[in-house]
Design a protein around this motif. Structure first.
Motif, mmCIF file in Angstrom:
data_model
loop_
_atom_site.group_PDB
_atom_site.id
_atom_site.type_symbol
_atom_site.label_atom_id
_atom_site.label_comp_id
_atom_site.label_asym_id
_atom_site.label_seq_id
_atom_site.Cartn_x
_atom_site.Cartn_y
_atom_site.Cartn_z
ATOM 1 N N GLY A 20 54.159 -63.481 -24.657
ATOM 2 C CA GLY A 20 54.754 -64.807 -24.753
ATOM 3 C C GLY A 20 56.181 -64.755 -24.236
ATOM 4 N N LYS B 85 51.895 -66.443 -21.820
ATOM 5 C CA LYS B 85 52.133 -67.738 -22.470
ATOM 6 C C LYS B 85 53.581 -68.069 -22.216
ATOM 7 C CE LYS B 85 48.267 -67.884 -24.987
ATOM 8 N NZ LYS B 85 47.241 -68.849 -24.588
ATOM 9 N N GLU C 90 49.267 -67.905 -31.760
ATOM 10 C CA GLU C 90 48.382 -67.489 -30.675
ATOM 11 C C GLU C 90 48.173 -65.972 -30.647
ATOM 12 O OE1 GLU C 90 49.379 -70.960 -27.375
ATOM 13 O OE2 GLU C 90 50.795 -69.353 -27.754
ATOM 14 N N GLU D 224 50.990 -75.457 -19.286
ATOM 15 C CA GLU D 224 50.780 -74.047 -19.602
ATOM 16 C C GLU D 224 49.773 -73.310 -18.719
ATOM 17 O OE1 GLU D 224 49.825 -72.823 -23.651
ATOM 18 O OE2 GLU D 224 51.967 -73.144 -24.013
ATOM 19 N N GLY E 146 50.239 -69.941 -16.728
ATOM 20 C CA GLY E 146 49.536 -68.890 -17.458
ATOM 21 C C GLY E 146 49.082 -67.787 -16.517
ATOM 22 N N THR F 229 48.557 -59.997 -23.966
ATOM 23 C CA THR F 229 49.127 -61.339 -23.888
ATOM 24 C C THR F 229 50.608 -61.262 -24.237
ATOM 25 O OG1 THR F 229 47.026 -62.273 -24.587
ATOM 26 C CG2 THR F 229 48.957 -63.701 -24.740
#
Lengths: 338, 322
Positions: free
Chosen positions: B48, B78, B99, B26, B30, B46
């Motif tokens: 995902g 992510k 998360e 990750e 990332g 953030t």
């Protein structure tokens, strides 16, 4: 615990009677009859089936499976199983691709290093089983995941192509316009394998180890070394398969050989080997490989839908083993009577 | 019993190792926390991104697009790879919720199976964008992708025209039951109606794989000596068919077309062994999805349906895509 009993029983009759020599019919006779029937049946259904070009087609299509199945036969005779061959095939092929295409190393040197990669994978498999005391299923399951993962890492998930003609010819050249080179590789390796099982002392002792590990160990067979060597051979053969696959497709692919380990096991078992060990032959495996190849080819020629293909192939695997089992138990009965 | 127990323990161990392996990947993918080239309010964003699989060049280039856009915009990314396992993917999405990502971008392994994950994201108040494959349930903010039916139609039309509108053709099908295979097949059928002189003499699966494409094409050529073309549902099978055609000494007589626009296929188009490859621009899908996700995170309104054009890469333009 009951498997242990079975094993020692098998060991007893193996050492006392040597049934392989005394048999009236060779072990691969049943599957061979099935293969012939299948071919007769298919040649009635499809006019294109029984042509020279199609027969060599099938040969070329199963050559890689045949190479892998030699190792598979040894492993299964030993009473083990190797689930990692498909992934090791991909990883070895990946090395050929990366070393040659990305790093500019000669493709033949790359192929040699691929064989080393296969050897290492096999040795790790054997080591985990012998010294790590992992069951073969688990050790090779782990290797299946690791090698597939590494193949994806090495190739960054995509195929690599662009190989010299000489390398492509390794599997795609037709000698005299009809005999594919890949078939020759497979046949030569199979003959070597067959001779090894038949004549080399260590080849003979494989059957003994498969039938009874403890008995063999106590009678002085180097069981550990033998086990590691067998898995190492399976790894090398998988690597040869990977080189052949890369040559045949003109491309190193991270997904190459997905699921081929199951075809290997199916071919060996159709060929009359027993998953509990102690039984099996290269000739039988060759017939098993051909049954799988002929079946896939025939169903394609007949344009049978892929859903039904899966059903038919599964049914044939089960049927072949049922028939072989029945025959073996009949022979066992006959033996106890005499 | 005991050995079974041991086996299970060992299996769990392997699973843990594999999972650990995934986890450690990750940070590499990332996003750049130190991204100096992004504007600073997006630094806190953030996103995902759950991808169906990275074991396929199509999705590998989608990830490239994602990574480029994430770097350019300087967001936290992510990234989760489900390896084509719907169950893994639903776990990945649950992790996104834990998360607390601002936006979830989903490239579903399966449109049906992802629905419950989308609903879970909805419940958690996380906006969802789907890429390439949409969700059969839940609320999504936008879908970015080409419709596979369109890709199938464009491919079949280009191919039948290249064949002069007549002859015997075989179809190489993708993984049986996969939505892409079903949709591309529907696209083929739609166009087939307009070409009465084209007959489909065989339909066989080669599971989107090159080696199987080779084998299956070889077998079909045996059964149909007068075949003029292989209409393939992806590039890999088409390239396998090219090998089979060459081996049979029928280069030039039997034509093939692919879908996806992969690097190998583009090369094959340039050297004349493939008629064309129809590219779904997966890299564009990847980058566009991240750009749109950032807009959503900033509270902007975006278009609900964002089609990404398919590109026919044939001999006229193949050099641009090499």
């Amino acid at each position: 615990m009951e498997t242990r009993n079975e094993l020692s029983l098998a060991a007893e009759h193996d050492s006392v009677k040597k049934p392989r020599v005394k048999r009236s019919l060779p072990t691969f006779f049943g599957p061979l009859v099935a293969l012939v029937l299948l071919m007769v049946f298919l040649s009635f259904l499809s006019p294109n089936f029984l042509t020279i070009s199609n027969i060599f087609n099938i040969g070329q299509q199963v050559a890689i499976l045949g190479v892998l199945a030699i190792g598979g036969t040894a492993v299964i005779i030993l009473g083990g199983i190797d689930l990692s061959v498909g992934s090791v095939l991909a990883l070895s092929g990946a090395f050929v691709g990366v070393l040659h295409i990305n790093m500019g190393i000669s493709v033949w040197v790359a192929a040699l290093s691929a064989i080393v990669v296969g050897l290492l994978c096999g040795v790790v498999n054997g080591g985990l089983i012998v010294w790590g005391k992992l069951p073969p299923f688990i050790a090779t399951l782990a290797m299946m995941s690791v090698a597939r993962g590494l193949a994806l890492v090495v190739l960054e998930g995509r195929p690599l192509s662009g190989y010299p003609k000489g390398f492509r010819n390794l599997t795609t050249f037709y000698i005299g316009g009809w005999l594919p080179t890949s078939v020759i590789i497979a046949v030569v390796l199979m003959i070597l394998g067959g001779l090894y099982f038949a004549f080399m002392p260590s080849g003979r002792s494989l059957f003994a180890v498969g039938a009874g590990y403890e008995v063999s160990r106590l009678s002085g067979v180097p069981v550990k070394r033998l086990t590691v060597a067998v898995y190492a051979c399976a790894g090398v053969l998988a690597a040869i398969g990977g080189i052949m696959m890369t040559s045949r497709l003109g491309s190193a692919q991270p997904t190459a050989g997905t699921g081929i380990e199951l075809d290997v096991i199916a071919a060996v078992v159709i060929g009359g080997a027993s998953l509990t060990g102690g039984y099996g032959s290269i000739a039988g495996t060759a017939v098993g490989v051909l049954i799988i190849g002929v079946l896939r080819n025939g169903l394609n020629l007949l344009n049978v839908s892929s859903f039904w293909q899966q059903v038919v192939i599964g049914a044939v695997i089960a049927l072949a083993v049922l028939v072989e089992n029945a025959r073996q138990s009949q022979e066992a009965k006959a033996r106890t009577k005499s | 019993m005991k050995s079974l127990k041991h086996a299970l323990v060992a299996l769990a161990g392997v699973a843990a190792l594999v999972l650990a392996g995934c986890g450690s990947g990750e940070p590499i993918t990332g996003g750049s926390d130190s991204g100096s080239d992004g504007d600073h309010d997006s630094k806190e964003i953030t996103i995902g991104f759950a991808i169906s699989t990275l074991q396929n060049p199509f999705f590998v280039s989608m990830k490239e697009g994602v990574d480029e856009a994430a770097k350019k915009l300087g967001i936290n990314l992510k990234f989760a790879d489900a390896s084509d396992d719907a169950n893994t993917q639903s776990n990945d999405v649950l992790n996104f919720i834990t998360e607390g990502v601002d936006v979830a971008v989903l490239n579903a392994t399966d449109g049906e199976a992802i629905a419950s994950s989308v609903e879970a994201l909805n419940k958690a108040g996380i906006p969802v964008i789907t890429v390439d494959r949409t969700s059969e349930g839940g609320e999504i903010v936008a879908h970015i992708g080409t419709d596979n039916v369109t890709a199938g139609e464009v491919t079949a039309k280009a191919f039948f025209e290249a064949l002069g509108g007549k002859g015997k053709v075989a179809i190489l099908e993708g993984v049986p039951g996969a939505s892409s295979a079903i949709d591309r097949g529907t696209g083929f059928d739609n166009v087939l109606a307009d070409f009465p002189d084209i007959s489909i003499v065989a339909k066989q699966t080669a599971n989107y794989q090159r080696s199987e494409g080779l084998t299956v094409a070889q077998n079909i050529l045996q059964a149909n000596p007068d075949l003029v073309g292989f209409l393939s549902m992806n590039d890999e099978m088409a390239l396998g068919a090219v090998e089979a055609i060459n081996a049979a000494g029928k280069a030039g007589k039997v034509k093939t077309i692919g879908i996806d626009g992969g690097a190998d296929a583009v090369k094959a188009v340039c050297d004349g062994s493939l008629v064309a490859t129809v590219a779904q621009q997966s890299k564009v899908m990847g980058s566009q999805s991240i750009e749109q996700a950032v807009k959503v995170a900033k509270g902007e309104k975006i278009e609900k349906l964002q089609p990404v054009d398919v590109v026919v890469i044939d001999s006229s333009n193949c050099k641009d895509y090499l």
